[in-house]
Write an enzyme that holds these catalytic residues in place. Structure first.
Site, short mmCIF file in Angstrom:
data_model
loop_
_atom_site.label_atom_id
_atom_site.label_comp_id
_atom_site.label_asym_id
_atom_site.label_seq_id
_atom_site.Cartn_x
_atom_site.Cartn_y
_atom_site.Cartn_z
N CYS A 75 0.82 -1.22 0.00
CA CYS A 75 0.00 0.00 0.00
C CYS A 75 0.85 1.26 0.00
O CYS A 75 0.37 2.34 -0.34
CB CYS A 75 -0.94 0.00 1.21
SG CYS A 75 -2.08 -1.37 1.18
N HIS A 123 -3.39 7.15 3.08
CA HIS A 123 -3.84 5.90 2.46
C HIS A 123 -5.26 5.57 2.92
O HIS A 123 -5.56 5.58 4.11
CB HIS A 123 -2.88 4.78 2.90
CG HIS A 123 -3.32 3.43 2.48
ND1 HIS A 123 -3.78 3.15 1.22
CD2 HIS A 123 -3.39 2.26 3.17
CE1 HIS A 123 -4.12 1.88 1.15
NE2 HIS A 123 -3.89 1.32 2.32
N ASN A 178 -10.23 0.08 0.08
CA ASN A 178 -8.76 0.11 0.08
C ASN A 178 -8.25 -0.42 -1.27
O ASN A 178 -8.41 -1.59 -1.57
CB ASN A 178 -8.26 -0.75 1.23
CG ASN A 178 -6.74 -0.78 1.35
OD1 ASN A 178 -6.03 -0.34 0.45
ND2 ASN A 178 -6.25 -1.29 2.47
O1 UT7 Z 1 -3.64 -1.10 3.84
C1 UT7 Z 1 -3.40 -1.51 5.14
C2 UT7 Z 1 -4.18 -2.74 5.29
N1 UT7 Z 1 -5.23 -2.88 6.18
C3 UT7 Z 1 -5.71 -2.06 7.13
O2 UT7 Z 1 -5.27 -0.98 7.33
C4 UT7 Z 1 -6.83 -2.57 7.95
C5 UT7 Z 1 -6.56 -2.41 9.40
N2 UT7 Z 1 -7.60 -2.93 10.26
C6 UT7 Z 1 -8.89 -2.54 10.25
O3 UT7 Z 1 -9.28 -1.71 9.45
C7 UT7 Z 1 -9.82 -3.11 11.30
O4 UT7 Z 1 -9.07 -3.82 12.26
C8 UT7 Z 1 -10.92 -4.03 10.74
C9 UT7 Z 1 -11.92 -3.19 9.93
C10 UT7 Z 1 -10.31 -5.09 9.84
C11 UT7 Z 1 -11.68 -4.69 11.86
O5 UT7 Z 1 -12.24 -3.73 12.72
P1 UT7 Z 1 -12.10 -3.86 14.31
O6 UT7 Z 1 -12.80 -2.73 14.88
O7 UT7 Z 1 -10.63 -4.03 14.59
O8 UT7 Z 1 -12.93 -5.17 14.59
P2 UT7 Z 1 -12.44 -6.55 15.25
O9 UT7 Z 1 -11.55 -7.29 14.32
O10 UT7 Z 1 -11.99 -6.29 16.64
O11 UT7 Z 1 -13.80 -7.32 15.34
C12 UT7 Z 1 -14.85 -6.94 16.26
C13 UT7 Z 1 -15.98 -7.93 16.12
C14 UT7 Z 1 -15.53 -9.38 16.23
O12 UT7 Z 1 -16.56 -10.09 16.86
P3 UT7 Z 1 -16.48 -10.45 18.42
O13 UT7 Z 1 -15.25 -11.27 18.57
O14 UT7 Z 1 -16.41 -9.13 19.12
O15 UT7 Z 1 -17.74 -11.21 18.65
C15 UT7 Z 1 -15.41 -9.83 14.80
O16 UT7 Z 1 -15.57 -11.21 14.65
O17 UT7 Z 1 -16.57 -7.80 14.82
C16 UT7 Z 1 -16.54 -9.09 14.16
N3 UT7 Z 1 -16.36 -8.86 12.74
C17 UT7 Z 1 -17.36 -8.57 11.90
N4 UT7 Z 1 -18.68 -8.44 12.10
C18 UT7 Z 1 -19.43 -8.13 11.02
C19 UT7 Z 1 -15.18 -8.86 12.04
N5 UT7 Z 1 -15.42 -8.60 10.75
C20 UT7 Z 1 -16.76 -8.43 10.65
C21 UT7 Z 1 -17.59 -8.11 9.56
N6 UT7 Z 1 -18.93 -7.96 9.81
N7 UT7 Z 1 -17.15 -7.90 8.31
#
Ligand code: UT7
Length: 319
Positions: A112, A238, A268
């Site tokens: 990225c 980004h 992204n």
């Molecule tokens: O270019 C660089 C590359 N990438 C990035 O910069 C991405 C960096 N990371 C992120 O943007 C975020 O970490 C995410 C958007 C990927 C995830 O957001 P988060 O606020 O960190 O959520 P999380 O992974 O802590 O998940 C919270 C909850 C979990 O459920 P429990 O364990 O609390 O019951 C996940 O299983 O949300 C759940 N979850 C979802 N629910 C609905 C994870 N993905 C999804 C989804 N829809 N798509």
């Protein structure tokens, strides 16, 4: 003599994948995606167009915007993780399509952050006199390396291409020297390996590093450019996640009206993200010739960086 950005172009595939489309096939929902990422839709490359076609469209547009002849391009850098073929890279085919008949054309893979690395290279070539006209393109079809059954990543990525033209001029700033870094020890937090060829990510860890590293790099870039945040007209980070961008802007002290955001429309797009954000910002009237723009990016590797450019400074001078 300094190197400046003198043209911009962008291209997006026609197919729109909305959050509702993802809701229909994944255990996710629009409200979660919008709240956690700011993303509402993304584009996917299909229907016969290649990524070479998309990149060529962006590069041709950028050259036309700069009023420059493709036959005068000395170098074409194409940043990509997802070339049409394992080899050759995208750049020779894009160069051929746009008519860059005397250009050296090569791909760069900096994930990225690739676009900022390539822009730094382009500026260096121009400032050293080794090249007079360089096109830098980010072109990605991340849908090719997305696990469409993984809700943790399938919602995040999209396809697109953006390009800028870099040329010399008697400029005040042009593209100031960039702050570029990498930390390979974190390679396992975001990767696609050779066998599986699908992106795997520890989202939470990547999130934390992305914010911290983009803030540090931007602060260092401002110091290097000998300016303060008050001098910055626009912050273009980004476009990975709206919360990452907002959090970085908040820590830096950039007000919301100076922050470019198009992640809602295209998600992204990795190395295409910064040029597409610049393209949209100019089209929306948010970016004018002469504006001081702080750029910041972060991605797999980890690789990251930041820089300060004056937007189309040449155009403002009327040269
Ligand atoms: O270019 C660089 C590359 N990438 C990035 O910069 C991405 C960096 N990371 C992120 O943007 C975020 O970490 C995410 C958007 C990927 C995830 O957001 P988060 O606020 O960190 O959520 P999380 O992974 O802590 O998940 C919270 C909850 C979990 O459920 P429990 O364990 O609390 O019951 C996940 O299983 O949300 C759940 N979850 C979802 N629910 C609905 C994870 N993905 C999804 C989804 N829809 N798509």
């Amino acid at each position: 003599m300094k190197a400046g950005v003198v043209g911009i172009g962008g291209a997006l595939p026609e197919t729109v994948v909305t959050n509702a489309d993802l809701e229909a096939r994944l255990d996710t929902n629009d409200a979660w995606i919008v709240k956690r990422t700011g993303i509402r839709e993304r584009r996917h490359l299909d229907g016969g167009r290649t990524l070479t076609d998309l990149g060529a469209e962006a590069c041709s547009m950028a050259l036309a915007d700069a009023g420059r002849d493709p036959a005068d391009v000395d170098r074409l850098f194409v940043c990509t993780l997802t070339p049409d073929r394992y080899m050759p890279g995208l750049a020779p085919g894009i160069g051929d399509q746009i008519g860059a008949t005397k250009a050296g054309c090569i791909d760069l893979n900096g994930a990225c952050a690739g676009f900022l690395y390539a822009l730094d290279q382009a500026a260096g070539l121009v400032e050293s006199g080794r090249a007079q006209l360089v096109v830098v393109c980010g072109a990605e079809a991340l849908s090719r390396i997305t696990d469409h059954a993984d809700r943790g990543t399938a919602i995040l990525f999209g396809d697109g291409a953006g390009a800028v033209v870099v040329a010399p001029g008697d400029l005040d700033r042009g593209c100031s020297t960039f702050e570029l870094r990498s930390e390979g020890a974190h390679g396992d937090l975001l990767y696609a390996d050779g066998e599986e060829r699908l992106m795997r990510m520890d989202g939470k860890e990547v999130y934390v590093h992305a914010v911290a590293r983009m803030v540090e790099a931007t602060e260092a870039a401002l110091v290097r450019a000998q300016i303060t945040l008050d001098d910055v007209d626009l912050f273009v980070a980004h476009q990975a996640n709206a919360r990452i961008i907002e959090s970085a802007a908040r820590r830096l002290g950039v007000p919301a009206e100076k922050v470019v955001m198009n992640v809602d429309m295209i998600a992204n797009t990795s190395s295409a993200s910064i040029p597409l954000a610049l393209w949209h910002a100019e089209r929306d009237g948010q970016l004018q010739p002469g504006d001081t723009v702080a750029l910041a990016s972060f991605g797999a590797g980890f690789t990251w960086g930041a820089g300060v450019i004056t937007w189309k400074e040449h155009a403002q001078a009327g040269a």
